[in-house]
Design an enzyme around this catalytic site. Structure first.
Site, PDB file in Angstrom:
ATOM      1  N   SER A 120      12.383   5.312  57.433  1.00  0.00           N
ATOM      2  CA  SER A 120      13.019   4.042  57.911  1.00  0.00           C
ATOM      3  C   SER A 120      13.669   3.122  57.021  1.00  0.00           C
ATOM      4  CB  SER A 120      12.016   3.242  59.054  1.00  0.00           C
ATOM      5  OG  SER A 120      10.991   3.051  58.499  1.00  0.00           O
ATOM      6  N   HIS A 141      16.352   9.503  61.734  1.00  0.00           N
ATOM      7  CA  HIS A 141      15.318   8.337  62.066  1.00  0.00           C
ATOM      8  C   HIS A 141      14.854   8.174  63.315  1.00  0.00           C
ATOM      9  CE1 HIS A 141      14.673   3.566  61.707  1.00  0.00           C
ATOM     10  NE2 HIS A 141      13.373   4.307  61.592  1.00  0.00           N
ATOM     11  N   GLU A 153      18.633   7.891  64.806  1.00  0.00           N
ATOM     12  CA  GLU A 153      19.825   7.699  63.791  1.00  0.00           C
ATOM     13  C   GLU A 153      19.840   9.029  62.975  1.00  0.00           C
ATOM     14  OE1 GLU A 153      19.820   2.926  62.961  1.00  0.00           O
ATOM     15  OE2 GLU A 153      18.335   4.272  61.853  1.00  0.00           O
ATOM     16  N   ASN A 191      18.130  -1.182  62.055  1.00  0.00           N
ATOM     17  CA  ASN A 191      17.487  -2.305  61.597  1.00  0.00           C
ATOM     18  C   ASN A 191      18.383  -3.322  60.845  1.00  0.00           C
ATOM     19  OD1 ASN A 191      14.874  -1.550  62.145  1.00  0.00           O
ATOM     20  ND2 ASN A 191      14.385  -0.325  60.436  1.00  0.00           N
TER      21      ASN A 191
HETATM   22  P1  NAI Z   1       1.257   7.872  59.778  1.00  0.00           P
HETATM   23  O1  NAI Z   1       0.403   7.152  58.584  1.00  0.00           O
HETATM   24  O2  NAI Z   1       0.740   7.733  61.215  1.00  0.00           O
HETATM   25  O3  NAI Z   1       1.210   9.568  59.506  1.00  0.00           O
HETATM   26  C1  NAI Z   1       1.596  10.080  58.180  1.00  0.00           C
HETATM   27  C2  NAI Z   1       0.937  11.316  58.191  1.00  0.00           C
HETATM   28  O4  NAI Z   1       1.571  11.964  56.992  1.00  0.00           O
HETATM   29  C3  NAI Z   1      -0.479  11.243  57.961  1.00  0.00           C
HETATM   30  O5  NAI Z   1      -1.429  11.967  59.051  1.00  0.00           O
HETATM   31  C4  NAI Z   1      -0.770  11.696  56.430  1.00  0.00           C
HETATM   32  O6  NAI Z   1      -1.903  12.539  56.583  1.00  0.00           O
HETATM   33  C5  NAI Z   1       0.591  12.524  56.296  1.00  0.00           C
HETATM   34  N1  NAI Z   1       1.141  12.811  54.922  1.00  0.00           N
HETATM   35  C6  NAI Z   1       1.111  11.940  53.920  1.00  0.00           C
HETATM   36  N2  NAI Z   1       1.671  12.435  52.749  1.00  0.00           N
HETATM   37  C7  NAI Z   1       1.549  13.808  53.336  1.00  0.00           C
HETATM   38  C8  NAI Z   1       2.232  14.989  52.389  1.00  0.00           C
HETATM   39  N3  NAI Z   1       2.723  14.714  51.059  1.00  0.00           N
HETATM   40  N4  NAI Z   1       2.241  16.033  52.973  1.00  0.00           N
HETATM   41  C9  NAI Z   1       1.762  16.431  54.201  1.00  0.00           C
HETATM   42  N5  NAI Z   1       1.196  15.167  55.098  1.00  0.00           N
HETATM   43  C10 NAI Z   1       1.232  14.108  54.413  1.00  0.00           C
HETATM   44  O7  NAI Z   1       2.673   7.252  59.494  1.00  0.00           O
HETATM   45  P2  NAI Z   1       3.777   7.123  60.654  1.00  0.00           P
HETATM   46  O8  NAI Z   1       4.004   5.876  61.124  1.00  0.00           O
HETATM   47  O9  NAI Z   1       3.866   8.689  61.536  1.00  0.00           O
HETATM   48  O10 NAI Z   1       5.237   7.259  59.733  1.00  0.00           O
HETATM   49  C11 NAI Z   1       5.574   8.520  59.030  1.00  0.00           C
HETATM   50  C12 NAI Z   1       7.093   8.233  58.562  1.00  0.00           C
HETATM   51  O11 NAI Z   1       7.940   7.758  59.448  1.00  0.00           O
HETATM   52  C13 NAI Z   1       7.378   7.247  57.452  1.00  0.00           C
HETATM   53  O12 NAI Z   1       8.137   7.591  56.481  1.00  0.00           O
HETATM   54  C14 NAI Z   1       7.598   5.878  58.161  1.00  0.00           C
HETATM   55  O13 NAI Z   1       8.319   4.908  57.696  1.00  0.00           O
HETATM   56  C15 NAI Z   1       8.575   6.626  59.195  1.00  0.00           C
HETATM   57  N6  NAI Z   1       8.843   5.752  60.530  1.00  0.00           N
HETATM   58  C16 NAI Z   1       7.669   5.053  61.159  1.00  0.00           C
HETATM   59  C17 NAI Z   1       7.984   4.464  62.243  1.00  0.00           C
HETATM   60  C18 NAI Z   1       6.820   3.647  63.037  1.00  0.00           C
HETATM   61  O14 NAI Z   1       6.988   3.090  63.894  1.00  0.00           O
HETATM   62  N7  NAI Z   1       5.591   3.970  62.760  1.00  0.00           N
HETATM   63  C19 NAI Z   1       9.306   4.370  62.864  1.00  0.00           C
HETATM   64  C20 NAI Z   1      10.282   5.086  62.188  1.00  0.00           C
HETATM   65  C21 NAI Z   1       9.979   5.764  60.944  1.00  0.00           C
END
Ligand code: NAI
Length: 504
Positions: A120, A141, A153, A191
């Site tokens: 994001s 995104h 996006e 954003n």
């Molecule tokens: P989260 O923390 O809920 O999930 C991330 C997952 O990725 C975890 O289960 C972790 O174990 C896994 N992980 C971390 N490094 C890894 C790797 N190298 N290889 C494989 N698995 C790995 O995070 P979330 O909220 O789902 O966000 C994920 C991405 O999406 C981030 O880049 C965030 O900025 C983006 N994002 C999040 C939004 C939100 O509202 N939470 C909205 C839009 C984008």
């Protein structure tokens, strides 16, 4: 156009599992991976439960349930994704981690597989810079919760191939999501467009004009926002919202349009993060905001006539109607009588300026908002010289027809004018910089931010020339480039065109 056959999702947290559910429900085969196998199990279990609940409620047929479930499988090793032709990463928001993952994936997948990032805030071009084939990398995104937020996006990095953007857009549309195509710029589209609502509300709060609760009530009732900016800060978390504000401000090289609020760091240090810490701009008990009790209104005797600066018959008629309910008289003269309470109706100016320009007696003059919200939430603006007894009479009169009244301190553009002008101006700037077409911008903002209208449609609804007048007044008073009028807005007013008129 070539359709994707099998999607590999890396990162099975809140976003990864939502993306998996979306595409599996659209009949595309999805493999879900995470560095923690329990995260994969949890995500699959969570999705299964959601789908079963939808089926139990009759929202999904038994066949659709079985088909969606059959489309989602675990991939415990990264190598299991080798056959996928689209890889979407939703791992931790860290540039090095994402670059390392894409480098590893490039070794694994076929040369024409597409690599997409759900980041994001990071630059897609920067993520792609670590790849041998940056032309296959794009941003994809999504918004949380993915299946319900019907927009994504599609971010075009500097080296992204046009057919990658087209294929991702087609996939999104196939799953029922609007694909907002946008270049790789700070905050992408949504954003960036959201940088007026909350930040301007913080400015207004910081200038001592009104309380957070008042600002929320006024913006909801007069412009139709579902949530006020401070309710939204509390929901998202002020730490998260502030990080976005700081990041966009920095990426635009400190352009004052995006300056974050100095009110925020002490609040963060004090742990006032919002719902998640139990207190933010509101206090929460049992998950509900505790609202402050309205102050009792001292009863006033209406013994003065009112005088109104506006000669607009529509404005005079609606003000006269409320005065009539209260039993007060509206003077008809071009100048106020010796005892009249003088109402000014400025556009963009503050009450003090309007009173000074019109040479009105300050102790019995105040401003009335007639631009937005007169029928739903009325706003009276006092100024430092106003006699409190005059304010009490005005307040009593304007609640006579049971419309709630807010009293705020002197502010250029009251609250609704000022926040709306900021939203429209920023939308115009986004169109000017070709970050989105007018149609994409308005649709994306409505879908992702839940605004009742897109920024350009809002400008049209209230009048582009009036929006420009508000901005010019803000610019004059504060002498800050934050309020400079976008060339897109200025030119369309000059040429008599709609703000939604596109440009090559
Ligand atoms: P989260 O923390 O809920 O999930 C991330 C997952 O990725 C975890 O289960 C972790 O174990 C896994 N992980 C971390 N490094 C890894 C790797 N190298 N290889 C494989 N698995 C790995 O995070 P979330 O909220 O789902 O966000 C994920 C991405 O999406 C981030 O880049 C965030 O900025 C983006 N994002 C999040 C939004 C939100 O509202 N939470 C909205 C839009 C984008």
């Amino acid at each position: 156009m070539q359709h994707f056959r099998q999607i590999g999702i890396i990162g099975s947290g809140a976003m990864g599992r939502g993306i998996a559910q979306l595409f599996a429900s659209a009949g595309v085969e999805v493999l879900l991976h995470d560095s923690r196998s329990e995260a994969i199990e949890q995500a699959l279990g969570h999705n299964r439960e959601l789908l079963e609940r939808a089926a139990a409620k009759g929202k999904l047929s038994a066949e659709a349930l079985a088909a969606s479930q059959a489309c989602m499988s675990p991939a415990y090793r990264l190598q299991d994704l080798a056959g996928c032709d689209l890889l979407i990463e939703a791992i931790v928001e860290n540039l090095e981690a994402k670059q390392a993952l894409f480098r590893e994936l490039e070794q694994l997948v076929s040369v024409d597989a597409v690599l997409a990032s759900n980041t994001s805030s990071l630059s897609i071009s920067q993520i792609a810079s670590g790849c041998r084939h940056p032309e296959r990398v794009a941003g994809f995104h999504f918004f949380n919760p993915v299946p319900l937020m019907k927009i994504v996006e599609v971010v075009r990095g500097e080296r992204t191939a046009p057919q990658v953007v087209e294929r991702l857009s087609a996939l999104a549309e196939q799953a029922g999501h609007f694909a907002a195509v946008t270049p790789d710029s700070p905050g992408f589209l949504v954003n960036h467009a959201g940088r007026a609502f909350g930040p301007e509300a913080l400015r207004i709060l910081g200038e001592g004009i009104a309380s957070a609760e008042q600002i929320d009530r006024i913006l909801k009732d007069s412009l139709g926002f579902r949530m006020g900016p401070f309710e939204l800060f509390d929901l998202v978390g002020l730490d998260i919202a502030h990080a976005v504000m700081e990041s966009i401000h920095q990426q635009f090289y400190q352009d004052p349009r995006y300056t974050p609020s100095a009110l925020v760091p002490p609040r963060l240090a004090g742990g006032l993060l919002g719902r998640k810490s139990g207190e933010g701009f509101y206090r929460y008990a049992d998950g509900k905001a505790v609202l402050s009790e309205p102050l009792p209104m001292p009863a006033a005797t209406i013994d003065r006539p009112f005088w109104l600066d506006s000669r607009d018959p529509a404005v005079r008629e609606k003000v006269a109607a409320v005065l009539a309910v209260a039993g007060a008289e509206l003077e008809q003269g071009t100048r106020p009588g010796p005892t009249a309470i003088c109402l000014v109706t400025p556009l963009g100016e503050d009450a003090s300026s309007a009173i000074a320009t019109q040479q009105l007696p300050p102790e019995r003059s105040l401003a009335l908002e007639t631009f937005a919200g007169f029928e739903t939430r009325r706003v009276l603006m006092r100024q430092p010289a106003l006699d409190p007894a005059v304010l009490a009479q005005a307040r009593q009169v304007f609640t006579a027809d049971c419309v709630p009244v807010e009293v705020i301190n002197d502010s250029p553009g009251f609250i609704a004018q000022r926040v709306l002008a900021g939203i429209v101006n920023l939308g115009c700037e986004i169109a000017q910089r070709r970050i989105a077409t007018p149609a994409t911008l308005d649709r994306a903002v409505q879908l992702a931010l839940g605004y009742p209208l897109g920024p350009l449609a809002f400008g049209e609804r209230f009048g582009a020339a009036r929006i420009q007048q508000i901005l010019n007044a803000l610019h004059d008073l504060f002498q800050e480039p934050r309020y400079r009028v976008s060339p897109w807005l200025r030119r369309r007013v000059q040429l008599g065109l709609s703000l939604t008129t596109p440009e090559e």
